[in-house]
Design a protein around this motif. Structure first.
Motif, PDB file in Angstrom:
ATOM      1  N   SER A   1     -41.281  77.145 -84.705  1.00 33.88           N
ATOM      2  CA  SER A   1     -42.659  76.652 -84.762  1.00 33.88           C
ATOM      3  C   SER A   1     -43.113  76.599 -86.217  1.00 33.88           C
ATOM      4  N   GLN A   2     -44.155  75.834 -86.463  1.00 29.68           N
ATOM      5  CA  GLN A   2     -44.707  75.754 -87.817  1.00 29.68           C
ATOM      6  C   GLN A   2     -45.235  77.113 -88.268  1.00 29.68           C
ATOM      7  N   ASP A   3     -45.842  77.870 -87.364  1.00 35.58           N
ATOM      8  CA  ASP A   3     -46.358  79.182 -87.727  1.00 35.58           C
ATOM      9  C   ASP A   3     -45.240  80.129 -88.165  1.00 35.58           C
ATOM     10  N   ALA A   4     -44.128  80.140 -87.429  1.00 33.77           N
ATOM     11  CA  ALA A   4     -42.990  80.990 -87.810  1.00 33.77           C
ATOM     12  C   ALA A   4     -42.407  80.524 -89.149  1.00 33.77           C
ATOM     13  N   ARG A   5     -42.329  79.224 -89.354  1.00 26.51           N
ATOM     14  CA  ARG A   5     -41.808  78.679 -90.618  1.00 26.51           C
ATOM     15  C   ARG A   5     -42.654  79.154 -91.803  1.00 26.51           C
ATOM     16  N   VAL A   6     -43.964  79.093 -91.661  1.00 25.17           N
ATOM     17  CA  VAL A   6     -44.865  79.492 -92.749  1.00 25.17           C
ATOM     18  C   VAL A   6     -44.711  80.981 -93.064  1.00 25.17           C
TER      19      VAL A   6
ATOM     20  N   GLU B   1     -56.000  84.682 -83.438  1.00 26.03           N
ATOM     21  CA  GLU B   1     -55.571  83.280 -83.609  1.00 26.03           C
ATOM     22  C   GLU B   1     -54.862  82.996 -84.935  1.00 26.03           C
ATOM     23  N   HIS B   2     -54.605  84.025 -85.752  1.00 25.87           N
ATOM     24  CA  HIS B   2     -53.895  83.833 -87.015  1.00 25.87           C
ATOM     25  C   HIS B   2     -52.482  84.394 -86.873  1.00 25.87           C
ATOM     26  N   ALA B   3     -51.478  83.601 -87.208  1.00 24.14           N
ATOM     27  CA  ALA B   3     -50.087  84.040 -87.126  1.00 24.14           C
ATOM     28  C   ALA B   3     -49.865  85.177 -88.118  1.00 24.14           C
ATOM     29  N   ALA B   4     -49.392  86.326 -87.616  1.00 26.46           N
ATOM     30  CA  ALA B   4     -49.239  87.518 -88.450  1.00 26.46           C
ATOM     31  C   ALA B   4     -47.785  87.930 -88.640  1.00 26.46           C
ATOM     32  N   GLY B   5     -46.928  87.646 -87.656  1.00 23.01           N
ATOM     33  CA  GLY B   5     -45.530  88.054 -87.737  1.00 23.01           C
ATOM     34  C   GLY B   5     -44.670  87.229 -86.812  1.00 23.01           C
ATOM     35  N   CYS B   6     -43.357  87.306 -87.026  1.00 23.57           N
ATOM     36  CA  CYS B   6     -42.440  86.515 -86.205  1.00 23.57           C
ATOM     37  C   CYS B   6     -41.048  87.131 -86.203  1.00 23.57           C
ATOM     38  N   CYS B   7     -40.219  86.661 -85.283  1.00 25.44           N
ATOM     39  CA  CYS B   7     -38.798  86.961 -85.258  1.00 25.44           C
ATOM     40  C   CYS B   7     -38.126  85.905 -84.386  1.00 25.44           C
ATOM     41  N   ARG B   8     -36.793  85.933 -84.378  1.00 29.95           N
ATOM     42  CA  ARG B   8     -36.072  84.987 -83.522  1.00 29.95           C
ATOM     43  C   ARG B   8     -34.967  85.711 -82.773  1.00 29.95           C
ATOM     44  N   LEU B   9     -34.568  85.125 -81.652  1.00 28.54           N
ATOM     45  CA  LEU B   9     -33.499  85.638 -80.791  1.00 28.54           C
ATOM     46  C   LEU B   9     -32.548  84.508 -80.461  1.00 28.54           C
TER      47      LEU B   9
END
Length: 141
Positions: free
Chosen positions: A11-16, A48-56
């Motif tokens: 997603s764009q949020d994860a990319r940022v 509503e603000h993207a704060a963190g991410c990860c992938r599986l």
């Protein structure tokens, strides 16, 4: 309000978030790869603000998934968001009867993963000049 969204594909949020944390903050050059298109990406939102991410993504062994690219924005650290993302990923995988979760941890954050039940194995190795260690956790005994 805090919640996690999951989708296949980056997603764009994860990319940022990853651009900020891994490229700009930590200096990695090869952050994005072909795995991003097939992986499941989790993004944690705070109001509503993207704060963190990860992938599986699935490894060559159907009983083992790989967790990677766990990142929390600098302004959002210290709130256990990384732990929340890992726990959500584990719950999702257990629901699919995945037996083990593996990852390549930066050595400096090894204690974070150990606190979550991961065990290191093998020798340390360099990934873009940064020391890493292989870690795994049994999800279903």
């Amino acid at each position: 309000m805090i919640y996690i969204r999951m989708q296949q594909g980056l997603s764009q949020d994860a990319r940022v978030i990853r651009q900020e944390v891994f490229v700009e903050e930590q200096g990695f050059c090869h952050e994005f790869d072909d795995t991003d298109s097939i992986a499941w990406h989790l993004v944690l939102y705070e109001n509503e603000h993207a704060a963190g991410c990860c992938r599986l993504f699935s490894s060559d062994d159907p009983d083992v998934y790989i967790l990677g690219r766990l990142a929390v924005r600098k302004s959002c650290r210290g709130r256990q968001y990384g732990e929340r993302l890992v726990r959500e990923a584990e719950a999702w995988l257990r629901g699919r009867q995945v037996k083990r979760l593996a990852l390549s941890a930066q050595v400096r954050v090894r204690p974070f993963y150990e606190k979550l039940g991961f065990t290191a194995s093998g020798d340390e190795y360099l990934d873009e000049y940064c020391p890493h260690i292989h870690m795994e956790k049994e999800l279903i005994e």
